[in-house]
Structures are given as C-alpha cells and as structure tokens.
Motif scaffolding. Structure first.
Motif, PDB file in Angstrom:
ATOM      1  N   ARG A   1     -39.487 -70.853 -41.254  1.00  7.62           N
ATOM      2  CA  ARG A   1     -40.679 -71.020 -40.429  1.00  7.62           C
ATOM      3  C   ARG A   1     -41.278 -69.653 -40.075  1.00  7.62           C
ATOM      4  O   ARG A   1     -42.490 -69.482 -40.050  1.00  7.62           O
ATOM      5  CB  ARG A   1     -40.296 -71.780 -39.163  1.00  7.62           C
ATOM      6  CG  ARG A   1     -41.458 -72.058 -38.218  1.00  7.62           C
ATOM      7  CD  ARG A   1     -42.484 -72.974 -38.834  1.00  7.62           C
ATOM      8  NE  ARG A   1     -43.728 -72.287 -39.112  1.00  7.62           N
ATOM      9  CZ  ARG A   1     -44.785 -72.865 -39.671  1.00  7.62           C
ATOM     10  NH1 ARG A   1     -44.737 -74.131 -40.035  1.00  7.62           N
ATOM     11  NH2 ARG A   1     -45.876 -72.180 -39.887  1.00  7.62           N
ATOM     12  N   SER A   2     -40.412 -68.681 -39.827  1.00  9.87           N
ATOM     13  CA  SER A   2     -40.883 -67.333 -39.509  1.00  9.87           C
ATOM     14  C   SER A   2     -41.587 -66.704 -40.701  1.00  9.87           C
ATOM     15  O   SER A   2     -42.619 -66.040 -40.546  1.00  9.87           O
ATOM     16  CB  SER A   2     -39.702 -66.451 -39.068  1.00  9.87           C
ATOM     17  OG  SER A   2     -39.146 -66.912 -37.866  1.00  9.87           O
ATOM     18  N   ILE A   3     -41.026 -66.892 -41.880  1.00 12.63           N
ATOM     19  CA  ILE A   3     -41.658 -66.368 -43.093  1.00 12.63           C
ATOM     20  C   ILE A   3     -43.032 -66.993 -43.272  1.00 12.63           C
ATOM     21  O   ILE A   3     -44.020 -66.305 -43.575  1.00 12.63           O
ATOM     22  CB  ILE A   3     -40.770 -66.641 -44.321  1.00 12.63           C
ATOM     23  CG1 ILE A   3     -39.494 -65.793 -44.252  1.00 12.63           C
ATOM     24  CG2 ILE A   3     -41.530 -66.342 -45.624  1.00 12.63           C
ATOM     25  CD1 ILE A   3     -38.484 -66.131 -45.316  1.00 12.63           C
ATOM     26  N   ARG A   4     -43.118 -68.285 -43.059  1.00 16.44           N
ATOM     27  CA  ARG A   4     -44.402 -68.960 -43.215  1.00 16.44           C
ATOM     28  C   ARG A   4     -45.423 -68.455 -42.195  1.00 16.44           C
ATOM     29  O   ARG A   4     -46.598 -68.275 -42.519  1.00 16.44           O
ATOM     30  CB  ARG A   4     -44.224 -70.477 -43.072  1.00 16.44           C
ATOM     31  CG  ARG A   4     -45.500 -71.262 -43.298  1.00 16.44           C
ATOM     32  CD  ARG A   4     -45.173 -72.731 -43.401  1.00 16.44           C
ATOM     33  NE  ARG A   4     -44.404 -72.974 -44.607  1.00 16.44           N
ATOM     34  CZ  ARG A   4     -44.823 -73.724 -45.603  1.00 16.44           C
ATOM     35  NH1 ARG A   4     -46.005 -74.264 -45.557  1.00 16.44           N
ATOM     36  NH2 ARG A   4     -44.075 -73.933 -46.668  1.00 16.44           N
ATOM     37  N   THR A   5     -44.982 -68.232 -40.966  1.00 17.15           N
ATOM     38  CA  THR A   5     -45.886 -67.705 -39.943  1.00 17.15           C
ATOM     39  C   THR A   5     -46.402 -66.328 -40.329  1.00 17.15           C
ATOM     40  O   THR A   5     -47.587 -66.027 -40.181  1.00 17.15           O
ATOM     41  CB  THR A   5     -45.161 -67.627 -38.588  1.00 17.15           C
ATOM     42  OG1 THR A   5     -44.721 -68.933 -38.215  1.00 17.15           O
ATOM     43  CG2 THR A   5     -46.082 -67.082 -37.508  1.00 17.15           C
ATOM     44  N   THR A   6     -45.510 -65.480 -40.822  1.00 15.38           N
ATOM     45  CA  THR A   6     -45.917 -64.142 -41.261  1.00 15.38           C
ATOM     46  C   THR A   6     -46.925 -64.227 -42.388  1.00 15.38           C
ATOM     47  O   THR A   6     -47.929 -63.497 -42.414  1.00 15.38           O
ATOM     48  CB  THR A   6     -44.694 -63.344 -41.713  1.00 15.38           C
ATOM     49  OG1 THR A   6     -43.743 -63.275 -40.649  1.00 15.38           O
ATOM     50  CG2 THR A   6     -45.092 -61.929 -42.134  1.00 15.38           C
ATOM     51  N   LYS A   7     -46.704 -65.120 -43.331  1.00 12.16           N
ATOM     52  CA  LYS A   7     -47.637 -65.291 -44.443  1.00 12.16           C
ATOM     53  C   LYS A   7     -48.995 -65.769 -43.950  1.00 12.16           C
ATOM     54  O   LYS A   7     -50.041 -65.309 -44.421  1.00 12.16           O
ATOM     55  CB  LYS A   7     -47.058 -66.275 -45.455  1.00 12.16           C
ATOM     56  CG  LYS A   7     -45.858 -65.740 -46.213  1.00 12.16           C
ATOM     57  CD  LYS A   7     -45.094 -66.829 -46.925  1.00 12.16           C
ATOM     58  CE  LYS A   7     -45.919 -67.504 -47.989  1.00 12.16           C
ATOM     59  NZ  LYS A   7     -45.157 -68.568 -48.690  1.00 12.16           N
ATOM     60  N   GLU A   8     -48.992 -66.690 -42.985  1.00  8.93           N
ATOM     61  CA  GLU A   8     -50.262 -67.205 -42.468  1.00  8.93           C
ATOM     62  C   GLU A   8     -51.052 -66.110 -41.753  1.00  8.93           C
ATOM     63  O   GLU A   8     -52.274 -66.010 -41.922  1.00  8.93           O
ATOM     64  CB  GLU A   8     -49.988 -68.370 -41.517  1.00  8.93           C
ATOM     65  CG  GLU A   8     -49.495 -69.626 -42.236  1.00  8.93           C
ATOM     66  CD  GLU A   8     -48.967 -70.673 -41.278  1.00  8.93           C
ATOM     67  OE1 GLU A   8     -48.859 -70.368 -40.069  1.00  8.93           O
ATOM     68  OE2 GLU A   8     -48.643 -71.787 -41.726  1.00  8.93           O
ATOM     69  N   ARG A   9     -50.369 -65.285 -40.964  1.00  5.38           N
ATOM     70  CA  ARG A   9     -51.043 -64.188 -40.280  1.00  5.38           C
ATOM     71  C   ARG A   9     -51.616 -63.196 -41.299  1.00  5.38           C
ATOM     72  O   ARG A   9     -52.721 -62.677 -41.130  1.00  5.38           O
ATOM     73  CB  ARG A   9     -50.067 -63.465 -39.341  1.00  5.38           C
ATOM     74  CG  ARG A   9     -49.569 -64.314 -38.181  1.00  5.38           C
ATOM     75  CD  ARG A   9     -50.709 -64.696 -37.244  1.00  5.38           C
ATOM     76  NE  ARG A   9     -50.247 -65.519 -36.149  1.00  5.38           N
ATOM     77  CZ  ARG A   9     -49.835 -65.044 -34.974  1.00  5.38           C
ATOM     78  NH1 ARG A   9     -49.838 -63.739 -34.760  1.00  5.38           N
ATOM     79  NH2 ARG A   9     -49.441 -65.858 -34.027  1.00  5.38           N
ATOM     80  N   THR A  10     -50.843 -62.922 -42.341  1.00  7.84           N
ATOM     81  CA  THR A  10     -51.301 -61.995 -43.378  1.00  7.84           C
ATOM     82  C   THR A  10     -52.525 -62.548 -44.091  1.00  7.84           C
ATOM     83  O   THR A  10     -53.512 -61.836 -44.326  1.00  7.84           O
ATOM     84  CB  THR A  10     -50.176 -61.734 -44.394  1.00  7.84           C
ATOM     85  OG1 THR A  10     -49.035 -61.185 -43.714  1.00  7.84           O
ATOM     86  CG2 THR A  10     -50.626 -60.759 -45.475  1.00  7.84           C
ATOM     87  N   ARG A  11     -52.492 -63.826 -44.430  1.00  7.22           N
ATOM     88  CA  ARG A  11     -53.643 -64.457 -45.108  1.00  7.22           C
ATOM     89  C   ARG A  11     -54.895 -64.390 -44.236  1.00  7.22           C
ATOM     90  O   ARG A  11     -55.997 -64.120 -44.725  1.00  7.22           O
ATOM     91  CB  ARG A  11     -53.317 -65.905 -45.446  1.00  7.22           C
ATOM     92  CG  ARG A  11     -52.312 -66.082 -46.587  1.00  7.22           C
ATOM     93  CD  ARG A  11     -52.275 -67.528 -47.027  1.00  7.22           C
ATOM     94  NE  ARG A  11     -51.302 -67.744 -48.084  1.00  7.22           N
ATOM     95  CZ  ARG A  11     -50.131 -68.343 -47.909  1.00  7.22           C
ATOM     96  NH1 ARG A  11     -49.789 -68.781 -46.700  1.00  7.22           N
ATOM     97  NH2 ARG A  11     -49.295 -68.504 -48.917  1.00  7.22           N
ATOM     98  N   CYS A  12     -54.737 -64.641 -42.935  1.00 10.99           N
ATOM     99  CA  CYS A  12     -55.899 -64.611 -42.040  1.00 10.99           C
ATOM    100  C   CYS A  12     -56.537 -63.230 -42.026  1.00 10.99           C
ATOM    101  O   CYS A  12     -57.773 -63.106 -42.075  1.00 10.99           O
ATOM    102  CB  CYS A  12     -55.475 -64.996 -40.621  1.00 10.99           C
ATOM    103  SG  CYS A  12     -55.078 -66.752 -40.417  1.00 10.99           S
ATOM    104  N   THR A  13     -55.704 -62.187 -41.968  1.00  8.84           N
ATOM    105  CA  THR A  13     -56.236 -60.825 -41.959  1.00  8.84           C
ATOM    106  C   THR A  13     -56.928 -60.512 -43.275  1.00  8.84           C
ATOM    107  O   THR A  13     -58.022 -59.939 -43.302  1.00  8.84           O
ATOM    108  CB  THR A  13     -55.109 -59.808 -41.702  1.00  8.84           C
ATOM    109  OG1 THR A  13     -54.475 -60.109 -40.452  1.00  8.84           O
ATOM    110  CG2 THR A  13     -55.659 -58.391 -41.653  1.00  8.84           C
ATOM    111  N   VAL A  14     -56.290 -60.882 -44.375  1.00  8.92           N
ATOM    112  CA  VAL A  14     -56.865 -60.600 -45.702  1.00  8.92           C
ATOM    113  C   VAL A  14     -58.206 -61.316 -45.876  1.00  8.92           C
ATOM    114  O   VAL A  14     -59.178 -60.739 -46.367  1.00  8.92           O
ATOM    115  CB  VAL A  14     -55.882 -61.003 -46.811  1.00  8.92           C
ATOM    116  CG1 VAL A  14     -56.560 -60.954 -48.184  1.00  8.92           C
ATOM    117  CG2 VAL A  14     -54.670 -60.077 -46.804  1.00  8.92           C
TER     118      VAL A  14
END
Length: 216
Positions: free
Chosen positions: A26-39
């Motif tokens: 779940r933490s990995i997925r959250t990190t990926k979602e935050r990264t996608r939003c910034t990108v």
C-alpha cells in the motif's frame, strides 16, 4: 536481519521472498500515486533521472512529515521520530517542482555582478534552506538561494526533454514507469489491486496515513 539492532526499540518482521506484505505494498502504491500526480502537473513528456529522483524524494518527504493516525505518536511525524527533523515550515515553499528559473550562481572573474543560468526547480532541502535545481546547460544538480521564476516556454520544454532523451528516457504516454529492477515493472493490474485491497481491509488499514520510514 541486519536492521534489528539499529532500529530498536522498534519491532522488525522478516518476510519471506515474494511474500505479499499489504502495508508495504500500500505504501509503494501511495508513493507511485504521488509521483504520478507531480509528473502529470508538468508539461514535460520525458524527464531526466535527476528530476525523477527528486520528485520521489520530495513525495517521500511530505508523506513522512506529518504524524500518522495509526503511528506511535499523535504529534510527532515518522521523520521526526526516526531522523529528528523538525516540522515543515511551509512559508519557505516558494517554488513548484518543475518550475523554470534564472538561478543566481555567483560572480564572474571580470565583473562583480552576479550571473544567472537557466534551471529547473527540484525541491527544497530539509535543513539548509534554498532549493535544489537542475541546470538546463549541463543537467547537473545545483543548490541556490536566489532566483527569478519565469514562464515555461517551448524552448525550455524541448531542452528538458533533450536531456532526458540523451539518457535514454522514454516518452511518458501514461505517466512514469516503475520497476523493481531494470526490465521488471511493478504492475498495477486489476487482480493485484483487488487482492491487495482485500488484504488491507482485513487489517483495517488506514489509507490516508500509510507510509512510514519504519513500520512500528
């Protein structure tokens, strides 16, 4: 097992290879979602490694900067507990990641006037102040305290993408690509998501406060 003593009194749990750990996934997925939003907030279709590294670091910093509802403290953030860092001071946040600036980098040998170079804002250091930047001339990391923010035009976008292309970075049609190792992507298919959500609900896991430097 090498981390057991350094992180005491926190309890560590050793998991077998390829075993699903809902909290970590779940933490990995959250990190990926935050990264996608910034990108997706940026106009660039390719990103150099330097920019991507700082996007992830910045996302991790903010995820760990506030106290967690299901952590060991209601007032201290994970980063304060583990690293001793103070609470973030948002008044120092002057630039958005990916912004274009003319960065003041000192004086020349022939004049006392400060000179500037084009650069892309990366993130703010946690202690020393200023900001990290990526030089549009060399692609190297810079650290500066004075700048003038300017609009991003097609030439700036082209230069950032040129630096990324020189590194072999692909066009991000659907956002950044995440991999466990080169050529081994982290997949987000529906079956994996359904199984992960079931495991998380079974643990009554908190979605909004789910990332820790160390899970205690």
């Amino acid at each position: 097992s090498h981390l057991k003593n350094p992180v005491l009194p926190a309890t560590t749990h050793i998991c077998a290879a390829n075993k699903h750990v809902p909290e970590i996934e779940r933490s990995i997925r959250t990190t990926k979602e935050r990264t996608r939003c910034t990108v997706h907030s940026m106009p660039y279709k390719r990103l150099p490694n330097m920019m991507m590294k700082h996007i992830v670091l910045d996302g991790m910093y903010w995820l760990n900067a506030f106290a967690s509802k299901n952590g060991i403290s209601d007032t201290m953030s994970p980063s304060s507990i583990v690293l001793g860092t103070p609470s973030p001071d948002c008044k120092h946040l002057k630039l958005q990641t990916g912004a274009y600036v003319q960065l003041y980098v000192g004086t020349t040998h022939t004049t006392k006037k400060a000179r500037t170079i084009g650069a892309i804002a990366l993130r703010r250091p946690t202690e020393s102040g200023g900001y990290y930047f990526m030089s549009l001339k060399t692609g190297c990391e810079l650290h500066g305290y004075e700048w003038t923010e300017l609009p991003i035009d097609d030439n700036i976008i082209a230069r950032v993408e040129e630096l990324a292309e020189a590194e072999g970075q692909p066009i991000m049609a659907n956002g950044p690509i995440f991999e466990w190792s080169p050529g081994v992507p982290i997949l987000d298919n529906d079956e994996d998501e359904e199984a992960l959500n079931e495991a998380i609900h079974a643990l009554d896991y908190n979605y909004e406060n789910d990332l820790y430097l160390i899970h205690i």
